[in-house]
Design a protein around this motif. Structure first.
Motif, PDB file in Angstrom:
ATOM      1  N   HIS A  38      -2.386  -7.079  21.787  1.00 11.64           N
ATOM      2  CA  HIS A  38      -2.970  -8.353  22.197  1.00 11.64           C
ATOM      3  C   HIS A  38      -2.019  -9.363  22.830  1.00 11.64           C
ATOM      4  CE1 HIS A  38      -6.669  -7.182  20.181  1.00 11.64           C
ATOM      5  NE2 HIS A  38      -5.980  -6.928  19.080  1.00 11.64           N
ATOM      6  N   VAL A  39      -0.700  -9.132  22.778  1.00 16.20           N
ATOM      7  CA  VAL A  39       0.199 -10.192  23.228  1.00 16.20           C
ATOM      8  C   VAL A  39       0.151 -10.393  24.742  1.00 16.20           C
ATOM      9  CG1 VAL A  39       2.348  -8.888  23.620  1.00 16.20           C
ATOM     10  CG2 VAL A  39       2.442 -11.222  22.716  1.00 16.20           C
ATOM     11  N   LYS A  40      -0.088  -9.357  25.532  1.00 17.05           N
ATOM     12  CA  LYS A  40      -0.138  -9.536  26.990  1.00 17.05           C
ATOM     13  C   LYS A  40      -1.291 -10.452  27.385  1.00 17.05           C
ATOM     14  CE  LYS A  40       0.702  -6.238  29.909  1.00 17.05           C
ATOM     15  NZ  LYS A  40       1.952  -6.678  30.564  1.00 17.05           N
ATOM     16  N   ASP A  41      -2.433 -10.266  26.778  1.00 20.62           N
ATOM     17  CA  ASP A  41      -3.570 -11.145  27.067  1.00 20.62           C
ATOM     18  C   ASP A  41      -3.274 -12.578  26.615  1.00 20.62           C
ATOM     19  OD1 ASP A  41      -5.000  -9.056  28.149  1.00 20.62           O
ATOM     20  OD2 ASP A  41      -6.142  -8.646  26.315  1.00 20.62           O
ATOM     21  N   ALA A  42      -2.603 -12.721  25.470  1.00 21.30           N
ATOM     22  CA  ALA A  42      -2.272 -14.061  24.973  1.00 21.30           C
ATOM     23  C   ALA A  42      -1.285 -14.755  25.897  1.00 21.30           C
ATOM     24  CB  ALA A  42      -1.714 -13.967  23.554  1.00 21.30           C
ATOM     25  N   LEU A  43      -0.315 -14.006  26.453  1.00 17.41           N
ATOM     26  CA  LEU A  43       0.649 -14.590  27.386  1.00 17.41           C
ATOM     27  C   LEU A  43      -0.042 -15.012  28.686  1.00 17.41           C
ATOM     28  CD1 LEU A  43       3.716 -12.225  26.864  1.00 17.41           C
ATOM     29  CD2 LEU A  43       3.605 -14.662  26.302  1.00 17.41           C
ATOM     30  N   ALA A  44      -0.974 -14.211  29.154  1.00 16.45           N
ATOM     31  CA  ALA A  44      -1.726 -14.592  30.355  1.00 16.45           C
ATOM     32  C   ALA A  44      -2.517 -15.865  30.109  1.00 16.45           C
ATOM     33  CB  ALA A  44      -2.643 -13.445  30.774  1.00 16.45           C
ATOM     34  N   ALA A  45      -3.114 -15.980  28.927  1.00 15.58           N
ATOM     35  CA  ALA A  45      -3.849 -17.200  28.585  1.00 15.58           C
ATOM     36  C   ALA A  45      -2.907 -18.389  28.492  1.00 15.58           C
ATOM     37  CB  ALA A  45      -4.592 -16.997  27.266  1.00 15.58           C
ATOM     38  N   TYR A  46      -1.695 -18.171  27.989  1.00 11.18           N
ATOM     39  CA  TYR A  46      -0.683 -19.228  27.900  1.00 11.18           C
ATOM     40  C   TYR A  46      -0.344 -19.774  29.283  1.00 11.18           C
ATOM     41  CZ  TYR A  46       4.059 -21.158  27.324  1.00 11.18           C
ATOM     42  OH  TYR A  46       5.190 -21.951  27.375  1.00 11.18           O
ATOM     43  N   VAL A  47      -0.089 -18.873  30.236  1.00  9.59           N
ATOM     44  CA  VAL A  47       0.252 -19.303  31.602  1.00  9.59           C
ATOM     45  C   VAL A  47      -0.915 -20.046  32.234  1.00  9.59           C
ATOM     46  CG1 VAL A  47       0.880 -18.499  33.917  1.00  9.59           C
ATOM     47  CG2 VAL A  47       1.950 -17.465  31.906  1.00  9.59           C
ATOM     48  N   ALA A  48      -2.120 -19.531  32.053  1.00 14.65           N
ATOM     49  CA  ALA A  48      -3.301 -20.198  32.617  1.00 14.65           C
ATOM     50  C   ALA A  48      -3.470 -21.602  32.042  1.00 14.65           C
ATOM     51  CB  ALA A  48      -4.546 -19.351  32.359  1.00 14.65           C
ATOM     52  N   ARG A  49      -3.231 -21.765  30.736  1.00 15.78           N
ATOM     53  CA  ARG A  49      -3.362 -23.085  30.120  1.00 15.78           C
ATOM     54  C   ARG A  49      -2.297 -24.035  30.656  1.00 15.78           C
ATOM     55  NH1 ARG A  49      -5.497 -25.392  25.371  1.00 15.78           N
ATOM     56  NH2 ARG A  49      -7.176 -23.887  25.667  1.00 15.78           N
ATOM     57  N   LEU A  50      -1.080 -23.551  30.891  1.00 16.22           N
ATOM     58  CA  LEU A  50      -0.046 -24.407  31.473  1.00 16.22           C
ATOM     59  C   LEU A  50      -0.522 -24.991  32.811  1.00 16.22           C
ATOM     60  CD1 LEU A  50       3.234 -22.343  30.908  1.00 16.22           C
ATOM     61  CD2 LEU A  50       2.581 -24.446  29.723  1.00 16.22           C
ATOM     62  N   LYS A  51      -1.122 -24.133  33.641  1.00 19.85           N
ATOM     63  CA  LYS A  51      -1.620 -24.596  34.939  1.00 19.85           C
ATOM     64  C   LYS A  51      -2.742 -25.611  34.747  1.00 19.85           C
ATOM     65  CE  LYS A  51       0.970 -21.311  36.781  1.00 19.85           C
ATOM     66  NZ  LYS A  51       2.215 -21.566  37.514  1.00 19.85           N
ATOM     67  N   GLU A  52      -3.636 -25.338  33.791  1.00 22.62           N
ATOM     68  CA  GLU A  52      -4.726 -26.274  33.513  1.00 22.62           C
ATOM     69  C   GLU A  52      -4.197 -27.634  33.068  1.00 22.62           C
ATOM     70  OE1 GLU A  52      -7.138 -24.501  30.552  1.00 22.62           O
ATOM     71  OE2 GLU A  52      -7.724 -22.773  31.791  1.00 22.62           O
TER      72      GLU A  52
END
Length: 407
Positions: free
Chosen positions: A322-336
């Motif tokens: 699950h960590v790859k999906d969590a990291l992708a969500a982390y990057v997306a939230r930074l942009k948001e």
């Protein structure tokens, strides 16, 4: 007595009560008068008891229940430095207790969305003492420690949570919370000027002796551990790869290498929690996260927070899936949240995240040599570090020791 004089004396008295050191730091009792002034309401009774299961190293934790004039109850946690020379020396050396108090008093607490609510904060670097009165999150809002979601692996597995929580969902929530913390100060150079933040001076090329002393502490611990291994007296099974990785990393560790990293324009930094693990986090009933214990807060590479959480608390079978999906969500939230950094891709984030093991290469021998640390705990952390580097850094033979969690 003249009315104006009586009023003046009343104001003076209230402020003296409010600003005098809180209970414990100077032998004063927890009084309803002090609590009434701090909370701004009439407190008729107060009951305090030591916090059960508290393993904090930075101070005493006390649960406080107050009764108001209308008979309603409120719940708080009182956190304060311990009395005694050894405790005060530790505060002076590491600064964690006073740093946390200064953080709650600063504008950074609002930027970070710091929770729990600190209703009273007092710190004195000169006296090496700090007092924080904060809302008791579990009893006030309803919450469980995040480490229980992941099994509370070291200190005993608790009863199953009801309702059960999905570890993958909570992992993602922790990463999203971290993005909300990091985004407002992403590569913000003003952090570097705040001397009280941990590591800020290192960005300015200062406090070399303190950094080298911290490295020497870990290096000395590793030497003692290897001596026990050679004599067959150690109770921990160290993998050959971890031994080799620690040897090479301590051999290569230098102030020059650390300074080169801090001055690398491709490396990001932001305000980091600094001790980002599940025992320092609450999961509220609405699924949101509340972090506490800000004693190690400071500017650093953001994904070190994420890697510390994974190594500290998340089993390999969970993070591998699950960590790859969590990291992708982390990057997306930074942009948001407004981070304007087009070159910070998910791949760049993943690479930085993998390097977060550097913190643990320093920390592992320190924990293993810590007085009273049981072998079962050391073995757990060893196995977590080994699983992390085997999965994310399979070909790496050396890591640069740069981040220091505690002194």
């Amino acid at each position: 007595m003249w009315p104006w004089l009586a009023q003046l004396l009343s104001v003076i008295r209230r402020n003296i009560i409010r600003w005098l050191p809180a209970p414990g730091t100077s032998g004063r009792l927890l009084s309803t008068a002090w609590l009434s002034n701090v909370l701004g309401t009439n407190v008729t009774a107060a009951i305090s008891r030591p916090m059960e299961g508290s393993r904090g190293l930075s101070g005493e934790m006390t649960c406080v229940t107050v009764t108001l004039k209308d008979s309603t109850a409120r719940h708080y946690i009182l956190k304060m430095t311990r009395d005694g020379t050894a405790s005060r020396r530790s505060v002076i050396r590491g600064g964690g207790a006073t740093r946390e108090a200064r953080f709650y008093r600063s504008e950074l607490a609002a930027k970070a969305g710091a929770h729990p609510d600190a209703v009273y904060v007092r710190a004195s670097s000169l006296l090496a003492e700090a007092v924080i009165l904060m809302v008791d999150i579990p009893r006030t809002y309803g919450a469980v420690n995040v480490n229980f979601v992941f099994g509370n692996q070291i200190w005993g597995v608790p009863a199953p949570l009801s309702p059960p929580r999905d570890p993958a969902v909570v992992l993602r929530a922790m990463f999203l919370w971290a993005a909300d913390l990091h985004a407002p100060t992403w590569c913000d150079r003003s952090l570097i000027s705040k001397d009280w933040l941990k590591g800020a001076a290192w960005f300015r090329g200062e406090q070399r002796a303190r950094w080298e002393s911290a490295i020497d502490i870990a290096r000395s611990a590793w030497t003692k551990i290897k001596s026990r291994m050679a004599s067959g007296s150690g109770g921990v099974q160290w993998s050959p790869r971890i031994v080799s990785l620690l040897d090479a990393s301590f051999e290569a560790a230098s102030w020059t290498a650390m300074q080169a990293m801090l001055n690398d324009p491709s490396r990001r930094f932001a305000l980091c929690h600094g001790d980002f693990h599940a025992s320092n986090a609450f999961l509220l009933d609405d699924g949101s996260i509340s972090m506490f214990d800000w004693s190690e807060v400071g500017p650093w590479e953001p994904t070190t927070d994420l890697a510390q959480f994974i190594i500290s608390d998340v089993r390999p079978e969970v993070f591998r899936a699950h960590v790859k999906d969590a990291l992708a969500a982390y990057v997306a939230r930074l942009k948001e949240r407004g981070v304007q950094d087009d070159t910070y891709t998910v791949q760049v984030c993943e690479d930085a995240f993998a390097r977060g093991a550097e913190r643990w290469v320093w920390l592992l021998p320190v924990l293993a040599d810590f007085p009273g640390m049981p072998d079962i705990a050391t073995q757990y952390f060893h196995d977590q570090v080994a699983a992390f580097v085997d999965h994310f850094l399979p070909d790496v033979e050396m890591l640069q020791l740069k981040s220091v969690v505690c002194l």
